[in-house]
Write a protein that holds these residues in place. Structure first.
Motif, mmCIF file in Angstrom:
data_model
loop_
_atom_site.group_PDB
_atom_site.id
_atom_site.type_symbol
_atom_site.label_atom_id
_atom_site.label_comp_id
_atom_site.label_asym_id
_atom_site.label_seq_id
_atom_site.Cartn_x
_atom_site.Cartn_y
_atom_site.Cartn_z
ATOM 1 N N VAL A 1 0.856 -1.180 0.000
ATOM 2 C CA VAL A 1 0.000 0.000 0.000
ATOM 3 C C VAL A 1 0.896 1.235 0.000
ATOM 4 C CG1 VAL A 1 -0.188 0.016 2.531
ATOM 5 C CG2 VAL A 1 -1.896 1.206 1.151
ATOM 6 N N CYS A 2 0.578 2.201 -0.830
ATOM 7 C CA CYS A 2 1.376 3.423 -0.939
ATOM 8 C C CYS A 2 1.011 4.389 0.184
ATOM 9 C CB CYS A 2 1.154 4.090 -2.295
ATOM 10 S SG CYS A 2 1.694 3.088 -3.700
ATOM 11 N N GLU A 3 1.988 5.190 0.543
ATOM 12 C CA GLU A 3 1.752 6.169 1.604
ATOM 13 C C GLU A 3 0.737 7.233 1.186
ATOM 14 O OE1 GLU A 3 5.722 6.428 4.343
ATOM 15 O OE2 GLU A 3 5.776 7.497 2.424
ATOM 16 N N ASN A 4 0.700 7.529 -0.098
ATOM 17 C CA ASN A 4 -0.208 8.572 -0.593
ATOM 18 C C ASN A 4 -1.499 7.991 -1.159
ATOM 19 O OD1 ASN A 4 0.951 7.332 -2.745
ATOM 20 N ND2 ASN A 4 1.531 9.175 -3.845
ATOM 21 N N SER A 5 -1.927 6.835 -0.657
ATOM 22 C CA SER A 5 -3.149 6.197 -1.156
ATOM 23 C C SER A 5 -4.381 6.981 -0.716
ATOM 24 C CB SER A 5 -3.226 4.756 -0.657
ATOM 25 O OG SER A 5 -3.280 4.734 0.754
ATOM 26 N N LYS A 6 -5.505 6.723 -1.394
ATOM 27 C CA LYS A 6 -6.769 7.393 -1.127
ATOM 28 C C LYS A 6 -7.799 6.389 -0.639
ATOM 29 C CE LYS A 6 -5.898 10.819 -4.742
ATOM 30 N NZ LYS A 6 -6.409 11.438 -5.989
ATOM 31 N N PRO A 7 -8.825 6.812 0.062
ATOM 32 C CA PRO A 7 -9.866 5.870 0.533
ATOM 33 C C PRO A 7 -10.587 5.214 -0.641
ATOM 34 C CG PRO A 7 -9.989 7.963 1.726
ATOM 35 C CD PRO A 7 -9.025 8.170 0.595
ATOM 36 N N GLY A 8 -10.874 3.907 -0.504
ATOM 37 C CA GLY A 8 -11.563 3.159 -1.547
ATOM 38 C C GLY A 8 -10.679 2.720 -2.690
ATOM 39 N N GLN A 9 -9.379 2.863 -2.566
ATOM 40 C CA GLN A 9 -8.461 2.481 -3.640
ATOM 41 C C GLN A 9 -8.150 0.985 -3.545
ATOM 42 O OE1 GLN A 9 -4.937 4.855 -3.738
ATOM 43 N NE2 GLN A 9 -3.920 3.596 -5.277
ATOM 44 N N VAL A 10 -8.227 0.274 -4.680
ATOM 45 C CA VAL A 10 -7.922 -1.161 -4.725
ATOM 46 C C VAL A 10 -6.408 -1.320 -4.761
ATOM 47 C CG1 VAL A 10 -8.165 -3.306 -6.018
ATOM 48 C CG2 VAL A 10 -10.071 -1.678 -5.918
ATOM 49 N N ILE A 11 -5.864 -2.011 -3.782
ATOM 50 C CA ILE A 11 -4.418 -2.193 -3.727
ATOM 51 C C ILE A 11 -3.989 -3.586 -4.176
ATOM 52 C CG2 ILE A 11 -4.156 -0.463 -1.911
ATOM 53 C CD1 ILE A 11 -3.959 -2.753 0.105
ATOM 54 N N HIS A 12 -4.914 -4.583 -4.160
ATOM 55 C CA HIS A 12 -4.532 -5.920 -4.613
ATOM 56 C C HIS A 12 -5.799 -6.770 -4.804
ATOM 57 C CE1 HIS A 12 -0.857 -8.314 -5.240
ATOM 58 N NE2 HIS A 12 -1.662 -9.354 -5.063
ATOM 59 N N ASP B 1 2.558 8.219 -10.071
ATOM 60 C CA ASP B 1 1.801 7.333 -10.941
ATOM 61 C C ASP B 1 1.528 5.978 -10.292
ATOM 62 O OD1 ASP B 1 4.380 6.474 -10.865
ATOM 63 O OD2 ASP B 1 4.676 6.401 -13.050
ATOM 64 N N GLY B 2 1.906 5.779 -9.028
ATOM 65 C CA GLY B 2 1.622 4.540 -8.321
ATOM 66 C C GLY B 2 2.762 3.550 -8.303
#
Length: 327
Positions: free
Chosen positions: A33-44, A131-132
């Motif tokens: 999971v990235c530090e700059n992730s957003k709520p509701g983002q699919v990580i895997h 860009d992730g």
């Protein structure tokens, strides 16, 4: 008399599958999971497998353990195609606070009765690009976020060690180098005199003739030591008030200068004297401009009008003063 008959028959036996194997994850997942992730983002996205027959295997159901409290960081979404997605529930993660999260999940198969199993997913917090793309997940990344990496720290420590070594070497060389306290007699230099004790100053050497700074007429007559106050009786230097009023200022200064040149008892034995004599009043009167406003002046300021527009205001001002005087 009637022999028995023997025949061979092929019998097919169908083995029925029993749901005796619980489902499990298809493989071990490395979830980031990235530090700059957003709520509701699919990580895997994960999937499962089952050793039982197709009738007792899929379809698989994915869900979080209901006995545990609601996870504030991640949630699980069943895609209903034998896969599930892991989503974030909050904005931004920080490795300085926590770098690894553990997410327990439950998986059940489609057999009758169904079997289920629990697994724990490991989610790592990493630094990512905009860009992730994952930049780094190592522990030294903490120093990079503060502006210093391991290589930078090693370089700084190396520079400090080198500086300390240079300082120690410089101090060692300074201590080992012993300068002679007395100059050797073979060392011939101009105006260099070696003393074994503390002397009396400039009178101990002929390199500098101080008599040139004194009165030339008294240089040959007075040969006093400058470091010893001479015991001589001098004539009084102060004159009466009547004598000072009758003498000219120029003659007075010359007289005091001559007394200072001939007086060897007052340090620093020079002709420096301080007088509190103000002098007489000037015969020409005061040249101060303080009272000039009350006097009449014959100055003509009409020429200011020829100086151009820059001096127009000045010409009008002095023109009005001149007109007031004439009227």
């Amino acid at each position: 008399d009637n022999p028995g008959l023997l025949s061979h028959v092929t019998v097919g036996i169908r083995v029925l599958d029993v749901n005796d194997n619980p489902p499990e994850l298809a493989r071990e997942y490395d979830i980031v999971v990235c530090e700059n992730s957003k709520p509701g983002q699919v990580i895997h996205t994960i999937s499962a497998t089952d050793k039982d027959d197709f009738a007792n295997g899929p379809r698989f159901n994915f869900f979080l353990d209901e006995h545990l409290s609601i996870n504030p960081n991640f949630t699980l979404k069943d895609n209903e195609d034998n896969t599930a997605s892991i989503l974030t529930r909050r904005r931004r993660f920080s490795r300085t606070i926590q770098d690894v999260y553990y997410l327990p999940i439950m998986i059940s198969d489609g057999g009758i009765p169904s079997l289920s199993s629990s697994s724990t997913l490991t989610v790592r917090v990493c630094a990512c690009e905009r860009d992730g793309r994952v930049r780094t997940c190592h522990a030294e990344a903490f120093l990079s976020s503060a502006g210093l990496s391991t290589g930078a720290l090693i370089a700084i420590l190396l520079c400090v060690v080198i500086l300390l070594a240079i300082v120690v070497l410089f101090i060692t060389l300074r201590r080992s180098k012993k300068e002679p306290l007395i100059i050797s007699e073979e060392d011939v230099r101009e105006n260099v005199v070696t003393y074994d004790d503390e002397g009396g100053g400039e009178e101990d050497t002929e390199a500098f003739d101080i008599t040139a700074l004194r009165n030339p007429s008294a240089a040959e007559e007075l040969k006093y030591r400058r470091d010893i106050r001479p015991e001589v009786k001098l004539t009084p230097r102060h004159q009466t008030l009547s004598t000072l009023e009758s003498i000219d200022v120029q003659e007075f200064i010359k007289q005091k200068l001559a007394e200072a040149d001939l007086d060897p008892s007052v340090p620093p034995y020079d002709s420096l004297q301080t007088y509190a004599y103000e002098g007489q009043r000037s015969e020409t009167g005061s040249i101060s401009s303080l009272d000039s406003a009350t006097t009449q002046s014959d100055q003509d300021y009409h020429y200011l009008g020829d100086w151009g527009p820059e001096f127009k205001k000045l010409a009008e001002l002095y023109g009005e003063i001149e007109s007031e005087r004439t009227t």
